[in-house]
Design a protein around this motif. Sequence first.
Motif, PDB file in Angstrom:
ATOM      1  N   LYS A  41      45.510  54.057  40.405  1.00 48.38           N
ATOM      2  CA  LYS A  41      44.271  53.171  40.495  1.00 48.38           C
ATOM      3  C   LYS A  41      43.833  53.057  38.981  1.00 48.38           C
ATOM      4  O   LYS A  41      43.268  51.848  38.604  1.00 48.38           O
ATOM      5  CB  LYS A  41      43.391  53.787  41.341  1.00 48.38           C
ATOM      6  N   MET A  42      43.722  54.106  38.288  1.00 49.30           N
ATOM      7  CA  MET A  42      43.199  53.981  36.901  1.00 49.30           C
ATOM      8  C   MET A  42      44.106  53.041  36.239  1.00 49.30           C
ATOM      9  O   MET A  42      43.671  52.560  35.182  1.00 49.30           O
ATOM     10  CB  MET A  42      43.275  55.541  36.257  1.00 49.30           C
ATOM     11  N   GLN A  43      45.321  53.352  36.146  1.00 45.70           N
ATOM     12  CA  GLN A  43      46.473  52.279  35.383  1.00 45.70           C
ATOM     13  C   GLN A  43      46.036  50.937  35.669  1.00 45.70           C
ATOM     14  O   GLN A  43      46.036  50.024  34.939  1.00 45.70           O
ATOM     15  CB  GLN A  43      47.855  52.856  35.580  1.00 45.70           C
ATOM     16  N   SER A  44      45.709  50.574  36.879  1.00 46.70           N
ATOM     17  CA  SER A  44      45.412  49.323  37.390  1.00 46.70           C
ATOM     18  C   SER A  44      44.389  48.735  36.827  1.00 46.70           C
ATOM     19  O   SER A  44      44.296  47.484  36.488  1.00 46.70           O
ATOM     20  CB  SER A  44      45.794  49.047  38.865  1.00 46.70           C
ATOM     21  N   SER A  45      43.272  49.559  36.534  1.00 45.72           N
ATOM     22  CA  SER A  45      41.939  49.211  36.045  1.00 45.72           C
ATOM     23  C   SER A  45      41.842  49.271  34.332  1.00 45.72           C
ATOM     24  O   SER A  45      41.103  48.553  33.791  1.00 45.72           O
ATOM     25  CB  SER A  45      40.682  50.330  36.349  1.00 45.72           C
ATOM     26  N   LEU A  46      43.036  49.345  33.957  1.00 46.05           N
ATOM     27  CA  LEU A  46      43.104  49.652  32.313  1.00 46.05           C
ATOM     28  C   LEU A  46      42.743  48.191  31.567  1.00 46.05           C
ATOM     29  O   LEU A  46      42.150  48.121  30.668  1.00 46.05           O
ATOM     30  CB  LEU A  46      44.465  50.038  31.941  1.00 46.05           C
ATOM     31  N   LYS A  47      43.195  46.978  32.092  1.00 45.40           N
ATOM     32  CA  LYS A  47      43.136  45.769  31.594  1.00 45.40           C
ATOM     33  C   LYS A  47      41.425  45.456  31.427  1.00 45.40           C
ATOM     34  O   LYS A  47      41.180  44.561  30.577  1.00 45.40           O
ATOM     35  CB  LYS A  47      43.709  44.781  32.277  1.00 45.40           C
ATOM     36  N   LEU A  48      40.696  46.199  32.187  1.00 47.25           N
ATOM     37  CA  LEU A  48      39.177  46.001  32.354  1.00 47.25           C
ATOM     38  C   LEU A  48      38.558  46.969  31.384  1.00 47.25           C
ATOM     39  O   LEU A  48      37.354  46.833  31.013  1.00 47.25           O
ATOM     40  CB  LEU A  48      38.379  46.072  33.549  1.00 47.25           C
ATOM     41  N   VAL A  49      39.209  47.815  30.778  1.00 53.39           N
ATOM     42  CA  VAL A  49      38.654  48.971  29.989  1.00 53.39           C
ATOM     43  C   VAL A  49      38.821  48.902  28.582  1.00 53.39           C
ATOM     44  O   VAL A  49      39.839  48.437  27.880  1.00 53.39           O
ATOM     45  CB  VAL A  49      39.369  50.329  30.428  1.00 53.39           C
ATOM     46  N   CYS A  51      37.579  51.524  26.384  1.00 55.12           N
ATOM     47  CA  CYS A  51      37.808  52.825  25.658  1.00 55.12           C
ATOM     48  C   CYS A  51      37.712  53.955  26.916  1.00 55.12           C
ATOM     49  O   CYS A  51      37.326  53.582  27.935  1.00 55.12           O
ATOM     50  CB  CYS A  51      36.512  52.993  25.078  1.00 55.12           C
ATOM     51  N   ILE A  52      38.405  55.077  26.658  1.00 58.92           N
ATOM     52  CA  ILE A  52      38.618  56.168  27.607  1.00 58.92           C
ATOM     53  C   ILE A  52      37.853  57.291  27.136  1.00 58.92           C
ATOM     54  O   ILE A  52      37.917  57.673  25.918  1.00 58.92           O
ATOM     55  CB  ILE A  52      39.902  56.455  27.875  1.00 58.92           C
ATOM     56  N   ILE A  53      36.796  57.774  28.001  1.00 59.06           N
ATOM     57  CA  ILE A  53      36.520  59.234  27.672  1.00 59.06           C
ATOM     58  C   ILE A  53      37.030  60.063  28.768  1.00 59.06           C
ATOM     59  O   ILE A  53      36.840  60.261  29.825  1.00 59.06           O
ATOM     60  CB  ILE A  53      34.787  59.248  27.978  1.00 59.06           C
ATOM     61  N   GLU A  54      37.663  61.268  28.288  1.00 60.71           N
ATOM     62  CA  GLU A  54      38.181  62.339  28.980  1.00 60.71           C
ATOM     63  C   GLU A  54      37.315  63.341  28.723  1.00 60.71           C
ATOM     64  O   GLU A  54      36.839  63.845  27.779  1.00 60.71           O
ATOM     65  CB  GLU A  54      39.675  62.631  28.336  1.00 60.71           C
ATOM     66  N   VAL A  55      36.917  63.955  30.019  1.00 59.90           N
ATOM     67  CA  VAL A  55      35.927  65.120  29.975  1.00 59.90           C
ATOM     68  C   VAL A  55      36.806  66.351  30.508  1.00 59.90           C
ATOM     69  O   VAL A  55      37.393  66.296  31.164  1.00 59.90           O
ATOM     70  CB  VAL A  55      34.800  64.946  31.137  1.00 59.90           C
ATOM     71  N   GLN A  70      47.260  61.055  28.341  1.00 52.08           N
ATOM     72  CA  GLN A  70      47.773  60.731  27.234  1.00 52.08           C
ATOM     73  C   GLN A  70      48.960  59.667  27.341  1.00 52.08           C
ATOM     74  O   GLN A  70      49.063  58.619  26.728  1.00 52.08           O
ATOM     75  CB  GLN A  70      48.245  61.747  26.274  1.00 52.08           C
ATOM     76  N   GLU A  71      49.800  60.280  28.260  1.00 56.89           N
ATOM     77  CA  GLU A  71      50.948  59.214  28.440  1.00 56.89           C
ATOM     78  C   GLU A  71      50.887  58.088  29.204  1.00 56.89           C
ATOM     79  O   GLU A  71      51.479  56.723  28.825  1.00 56.89           O
ATOM     80  CB  GLU A  71      52.161  60.089  29.298  1.00 56.89           C
ATOM     81  N   THR A  72      49.861  57.979  30.088  1.00 57.05           N
ATOM     82  CA  THR A  72      49.718  56.622  30.820  1.00 57.05           C
ATOM     83  C   THR A  72      48.476  56.021  30.323  1.00 57.05           C
ATOM     84  O   THR A  72      48.481  54.702  30.737  1.00 57.05           O
ATOM     85  CB  THR A  72      49.659  56.895  32.296  1.00 57.05           C
ATOM     86  N   LEU A  73      47.622  56.585  29.929  1.00 50.88           N
ATOM     87  CA  LEU A  73      46.353  55.904  29.550  1.00 50.88           C
ATOM     88  C   LEU A  73      46.119  55.735  28.005  1.00 50.88           C
ATOM     89  O   LEU A  73      44.969  55.275  27.615  1.00 50.88           O
ATOM     90  CB  LEU A  73      45.030  56.461  30.164  1.00 50.88           C
ATOM     91  N   ASN A 141      33.922  39.133  25.020  1.00 47.26           N
ATOM     92  CA  ASN A 141      32.793  39.887  26.123  1.00 47.26           C
ATOM     93  C   ASN A 141      31.962  40.887  25.508  1.00 47.26           C
ATOM     94  O   ASN A 141      32.578  41.906  24.673  1.00 47.26           O
ATOM     95  CB  ASN A 141      33.833  40.393  26.994  1.00 47.26           C
ATOM     96  N   ALA A 142      30.806  40.701  25.599  1.00 44.57           N
ATOM     97  CA  ALA A 142      29.971  41.657  24.747  1.00 44.57           C
ATOM     98  C   ALA A 142      29.470  43.050  25.521  1.00 44.57           C
ATOM     99  O   ALA A 142      29.163  43.829  24.952  1.00 44.57           O
ATOM    100  CB  ALA A 142      28.523  40.906  24.576  1.00 44.57           C
ATOM    101  N   GLU A 143      30.281  43.047  26.570  1.00 48.96           N
ATOM    102  CA  GLU A 143      29.877  44.314  27.617  1.00 48.96           C
ATOM    103  C   GLU A 143      31.021  45.320  26.964  1.00 48.96           C
ATOM    104  O   GLU A 143      32.099  44.897  26.795  1.00 48.96           O
ATOM    105  CB  GLU A 143      29.863  43.969  28.861  1.00 48.96           C
ATOM    106  N   TYR A 144      30.932  46.604  27.156  1.00 46.27           N
ATOM    107  CA  TYR A 144      31.846  47.721  26.760  1.00 46.27           C
ATOM    108  C   TYR A 144      32.178  48.377  28.280  1.00 46.27           C
ATOM    109  O   TYR A 144      31.162  48.572  28.809  1.00 46.27           O
ATOM    110  CB  TYR A 144      31.410  48.700  26.118  1.00 46.27           C
ATOM    111  N   CYS A 145      33.369  48.398  28.661  1.00 48.87           N
ATOM    112  CA  CYS A 145      33.815  48.965  29.876  1.00 48.87           C
ATOM    113  C   CYS A 145      34.571  50.359  29.585  1.00 48.87           C
ATOM    114  O   CYS A 145      35.519  50.181  29.017  1.00 48.87           O
ATOM    115  CB  CYS A 145      34.345  48.100  30.767  1.00 48.87           C
ATOM    116  N   ILE A 146      34.146  51.316  29.777  1.00 47.27           N
ATOM    117  CA  ILE A 146      34.411  52.628  29.613  1.00 47.27           C
ATOM    118  C   ILE A 146      34.942  53.380  30.841  1.00 47.27           C
ATOM    119  O   ILE A 146      34.196  53.260  31.634  1.00 47.27           O
ATOM    120  CB  ILE A 146      33.505  53.745  28.665  1.00 47.27           C
ATOM    121  N   MET A 147      36.277  54.042  30.964  1.00 43.95           N
ATOM    122  CA  MET A 147      36.618  54.700  32.010  1.00 43.95           C
ATOM    123  C   MET A 147      36.703  56.238  31.657  1.00 43.95           C
ATOM    124  O   MET A 147      36.754  56.522  30.586  1.00 43.95           O
ATOM    125  CB  MET A 147      38.192  54.351  32.288  1.00 43.95           C
TER     126      MET A 147
END
Length: 336
Positions: A41-49, A51-55, A70-73, A141-147
């Motif tokens: 599901k994360m991979q399928s949403s990547l086109k909208l993202v 930057c990624i924040i890993e916690v 790291q491999e997929t995202l 697009n002026a909005e930032y989308c972060i996963m």
Amino acid sequence: MRGTPRALCSAARAAWRQSFPLDGRDVARWFPGHMAKGLKKMQSSLKLVDCIIEVHDARIPLSGRNPLFQETLGIKPHVLVLNKMDLADLSEQQKIIRHLEREGLKNIIFTNCVKDENVKQIVPVVTELVGSSYRYHRGENAEYCIMVIGVPNVGKSSLINSLRRHHLRKGKATRVGGEPGITRAVMSRIQVCERPPVFLLDTPGVLAPRIGSVETGLKLALCGTVLDHLVGEETLADYLLYTLNRHQLLGYVQHYGLGGACDDVVSVLKRVAVRLGKTQRVKVLTGTASKSPGDVNVIQPNYTAAARDFLRTFRSGLLGPVMLDRDTLHTPPADP
């Protein structure tokens, strides 16, 4: 804490365990490989993202991270947030950063999302990274989308709520809990900032399908990444005791009023149970050849209840800050 618990254990220190028995432990049972759906599901949403924040948990900054992230995202700009810094011993913080930088991680931020510490650093870092990168399919697009991604129970939802408090002065947008599995699906976008407009996607915690070692699994479990009963509360309490003694973190001695440090978990849990009143009545069959058998109520310590309290006390920080990756930190990293 008054006094120094280390002074109580000089005689016992020589007898402490130098290693923890790991053979025969079924790590796969602790970390069932059922999280591939969340990763897809994360991979399928990547086109909208953008930057990624890993916690991740600051107590285990070098181990337990899911390599599949790291491999997929990894095609997106990446920020590593080491949360729960208030529970971690960060006396060697620069060494941690250098170690991670050798693994290719350049944007590392330590946070305490309960008190919103260092959270204000995140949006500026993210906007700078996005501004200097190519925004796939995002145009102007002026909005930032972060996963927001990470293994279970490291504070992803807490980070989102902390960002909302800091930038929007608003309350909780996501559920927060002390057990893994609170977030079960990739959620709708959650706004955390107006200028610039930043939206975050919360995601379920995803563990690696195969844990690198039993000890890594124990560290993850000690930080609450899986439900305690899957590993065994007394097993986790034993590993916690071994770790605290090994690094001379003896706050548990004073906290429970034990009188001295000990490396035998049964003895420690017995004293904890008696001190906290966590005992139970057990019927014992008595009698001899010359006397009819009968039932006698015997008071016995509830070792599982004592182990749960020991773990809870550790996780709440009452035993002091700890660095579970200390041994790894002092081992030179392999060249990437």
